[in-house]
Enzyme design. Structure first.
Site, PDB file in Angstrom:
ATOM      1  N   TYR A 100      57.767  86.675  46.786  1.00  0.00           N
ATOM      2  CA  TYR A 100      58.994  86.835  46.004  1.00  0.00           C
ATOM      3  C   TYR A 100      59.315  88.317  45.983  1.00  0.00           C
ATOM      4  CZ  TYR A 100      62.172  87.217  42.107  1.00  0.00           C
ATOM      5  OH  TYR A 100      63.080  87.515  41.261  1.00  0.00           O
ATOM      6  N   ARG A 111      66.434  84.462  50.677  1.00  0.00           N
ATOM      7  CA  ARG A 111      65.074  85.310  51.040  1.00  0.00           C
ATOM      8  C   ARG A 111      64.214  84.016  51.569  1.00  0.00           C
ATOM      9  NH1 ARG A 111      65.960  87.000  45.167  1.00  0.00           N
ATOM     10  NH2 ARG A 111      67.567  88.371  45.479  1.00  0.00           N
ATOM     11  N   HIS A 148      69.995  96.083  45.216  1.00  0.00           N
ATOM     12  CA  HIS A 148      69.325  94.731  44.750  1.00  0.00           C
ATOM     13  C   HIS A 148      67.727  94.851  45.330  1.00  0.00           C
ATOM     14  CE1 HIS A 148      69.871  91.533  41.616  1.00  0.00           C
ATOM     15  NE2 HIS A 148      68.438  91.387  42.167  1.00  0.00           N
ATOM     16  N   GLN A 190      68.530  93.394  30.853  1.00  0.00           N
ATOM     17  CA  GLN A 190      69.473  93.385  31.919  1.00  0.00           C
ATOM     18  C   GLN A 190      70.025  91.851  31.808  1.00  0.00           C
ATOM     19  OE1 GLN A 190      68.469  90.820  34.205  1.00  0.00           O
ATOM     20  NE2 GLN A 190      69.918  91.133  35.504  1.00  0.00           N
ATOM     21  N   THR A 237      74.012  93.438  35.709  1.00  0.00           N
ATOM     22  CA  THR A 237      73.848  93.476  37.336  1.00  0.00           C
ATOM     23  C   THR A 237      75.170  92.956  38.005  1.00  0.00           C
ATOM     24  OG1 THR A 237      71.540  93.164  37.013  1.00  0.00           O
ATOM     25  CG2 THR A 237      72.497  92.301  39.068  1.00  0.00           C
ATOM     26  N   TYR A 281      72.775  88.850  33.531  1.00  0.00           N
ATOM     27  CA  TYR A 281      73.281  88.333  34.630  1.00  0.00           C
ATOM     28  C   TYR A 281      74.648  87.747  34.486  1.00  0.00           C
ATOM     29  CZ  TYR A 281      69.721  88.885  38.152  1.00  0.00           C
ATOM     30  OH  TYR A 281      68.875  89.453  39.158  1.00  0.00           O
ATOM     31  N   ARG A 308      67.832  92.730  48.710  1.00  0.00           N
ATOM     32  CA  ARG A 308      67.792  91.338  48.150  1.00  0.00           C
ATOM     33  C   ARG A 308      68.980  90.531  48.288  1.00  0.00           C
ATOM     34  NH1 ARG A 308      62.697  90.466  46.000  1.00  0.00           N
ATOM     35  NH2 ARG A 308      63.132  88.930  44.469  1.00  0.00           N
ATOM     36  N   LYS A 316      74.663  97.792  37.286  1.00  0.00           N
ATOM     37  CA  LYS A 316      73.603  98.095  38.381  1.00  0.00           C
ATOM     38  C   LYS A 316      74.044  97.264  39.644  1.00  0.00           C
ATOM     39  CE  LYS A 316      68.775  96.904  39.319  1.00  0.00           C
ATOM     40  NZ  LYS A 316      68.889  95.436  40.275  1.00  0.00           N
ATOM     41  N   SER A 329      64.438  91.517  32.447  1.00  0.00           N
ATOM     42  CA  SER A 329      65.407  90.796  33.411  1.00  0.00           C
ATOM     43  C   SER A 329      65.574  89.659  32.397  1.00  0.00           C
ATOM     44  CB  SER A 329      64.682  90.617  34.768  1.00  0.00           C
ATOM     45  OG  SER A 329      65.442  89.676  35.077  1.00  0.00           O
TER      46      SER A 329
HETATM   47  C1  GLV Z   1      66.627  88.196  41.152  1.00  0.00           C
HETATM   48  O1  GLV Z   1      67.117  89.312  40.535  1.00  0.00           O
HETATM   49  C2  GLV Z   1      66.200  88.366  42.563  1.00  0.00           C
HETATM   50  O2  GLV Z   1      66.703  89.394  43.136  1.00  0.00           O
HETATM   51  O3  GLV Z   1      65.105  87.642  42.966  1.00  0.00           O
END
Ligand code: GLV
Length: 387
Positions: free
Chosen positions: A25, A165, A276, A128, A156, A130, A279, A252, A107
């Site tokens: 991760y 991912r 990020h 942080q 963010t 979301y 990501r 951010k 986070s």
């Molecule tokens: C969350 O912020 C991630 O990138 O997994």
């Protein structure tokens, strides 16, 4: 006790100690991972100018980020699931940051809640957020951050939807981990991690479970983002959240000059040049290439911070020399945390501090505040002669 001399030592230990699902991760970018790789490798293209016969005694890396004193301009970045890398990981990381004298950013996707971290630290940390669809949840989140005495929020702005991912899908990433033959077989090789994890009650997304409505699977990052995040986020909504919070705001996820101009216009206290950690948009330019044009465009109006690819003090020095007033480490501290808990985060900070301090001196400076572009040799067209 192994001898740790560099961040890479911590990464190797971390890989041995933490289940693959959580290592993967952290150690992933989206799709082909080009941007993830280039965030680090593009630093290598910049060289430092060695100077000699300058007084190197009495050095300092002390600085300020958004008006707060820092032992060095390196904050811990918000990283989701940090409490799965090591039991109570956010508390451990926050304590290490506090003792070192650098900011810690919690986070929204943390395992330890805002209240947990506040109860185990004494200095204000940053929170942080979301941008979710549910305004009531957002209002309550701000209230909770205020009650926890957070001194700034980091909004963010580059994750309304989640970049894919591959490894997370293949591993069936969840918090706590789902018990499948594959994950159990892996965890059998990570016994110390498992014992610590069984001793804590913090194994779920602490800011979400019991707080967010309408989330059908609160253990899965991808389903949670798909259900709860606001895909229609725009600048008006960012300005609205800024008003709702009423305190210092750091934005951010800015990678483009036009977006930086917009952020300066709405009165952000700081922006973080970031993709990020590679990501989100795979194929985007590395953060270090994006930095200088953004500093040139808005650096006199808003504090510009930098995030992405830092694995050494030399990287920090390069970002500062290109005009960043502060930097963030994400993976570099997670490696330390996974390897050795709180002591590992401290070790990561010590490694980076030592590298920063010595490299600054080799470049002819004693005070980090005096470092400027003059210490660098940057290839022509580094920030892009793109058409
Ligand atoms: C969350 O912020 C991630 O990138 O997994």
């Amino acid at each position: 006790m192994p001898v740790i001399t560099e961040i890479e030592d911590l990464r190797r230990l971390y890989k041995r100690r933490v289940p693959k699902m959580f290592y993967d991760y952290a150690e992933s970018g989206s799709w082909t991972e080009q941007t993830f790789r280039e965030n680090s490798s593009d630093f290598d293209q910049i060289r430092l100018r060695q100077r000699i016969a300058v007084d190197m005694a009495g050095r300092t890396t002390k600085s300020r980020m958004i008006g707060e004193d820092v032992a060095m301009p390196v904050a811990l970045a918000p990283v989701g699931l940090t409490g799965m890398q090591s039991a109570d990981g956010e508390i451990k990381a926050a304590r290490a940051a506090e003792k070192f004298g650098v900011p810690f950013t919690l986070s929204t996707m943390s395992i330890c809640s805002i209240e947990d971290v506040a109860a185990h630290t004494t200095k204000p940390f940053w929170f942080q957020v979301y941008t979710l669809k549910d305004d009531d949840f957002m209002r309550r989140l701000f209230e909770r951050a205020r009650a926890a005495k957070c001194s700034a929020i980091v909004i963010t702005v580059d994750l309304q939807i989640l970049g894919q991912r591959h490894k997370d899908l293949k591993n069936g990433l969840s918090a706590p981990p789902k018990l499948t033959p594959k994950s159990v077989a892996d965890m059998m090789t990570k016994i110390p991690w498992g014992i610590e994890m069984l001793q804590t009650k913090r194994r779920f997304f602490g800011n979400i479970v019991g707080h967010a409505k309408g989330v059908t699977d609160p253990t899965s990052l991808s389903s949670w983002t798909a259900e709860a995040f606001d895909p229609s986020l725009d600048w008006n909504r960012i300005a609205k959240f800024k008003e709702m919070w009423g305190g210092k705001v750091i934005l951010k996820g800015i990678l483009d000059v036009e977006d930086a101009l917009k952020a300066a216009e709405i009165g952000a206290d700081a922006i973080i040049v970031s993709n990020h950690g590679g990501r989100q948009l795979d194929g985007a330019i590395s953060s270090i290439r994006a930095l200088e044009p953004i500093v040139q465009a808005v650096g006199d109006r808003v504090e510009v911070h930098f995030d992405g690819g830092i694995r050494s003090g030399q990287d920090v020095l390069k970002a500062l020399a290109l005009g960043a007033k502060g930097t963030y480490i994400g993976r570099a501290f997670v490696y330390g945390l996974g390897a050795m808990g709180e002591a590992g985060v401290t070790k990561a900070l010590e490694v980076i501090h030592r590298e920063l301090d010595l490299s600054m001196a080799f470049c002819g400076h004693r005070d980090i505040l005096n470092v400027d572009r003059d210490i660098l040799l940057v290839p022509r067209g580094f920030s892009g002669d793109w058409a």
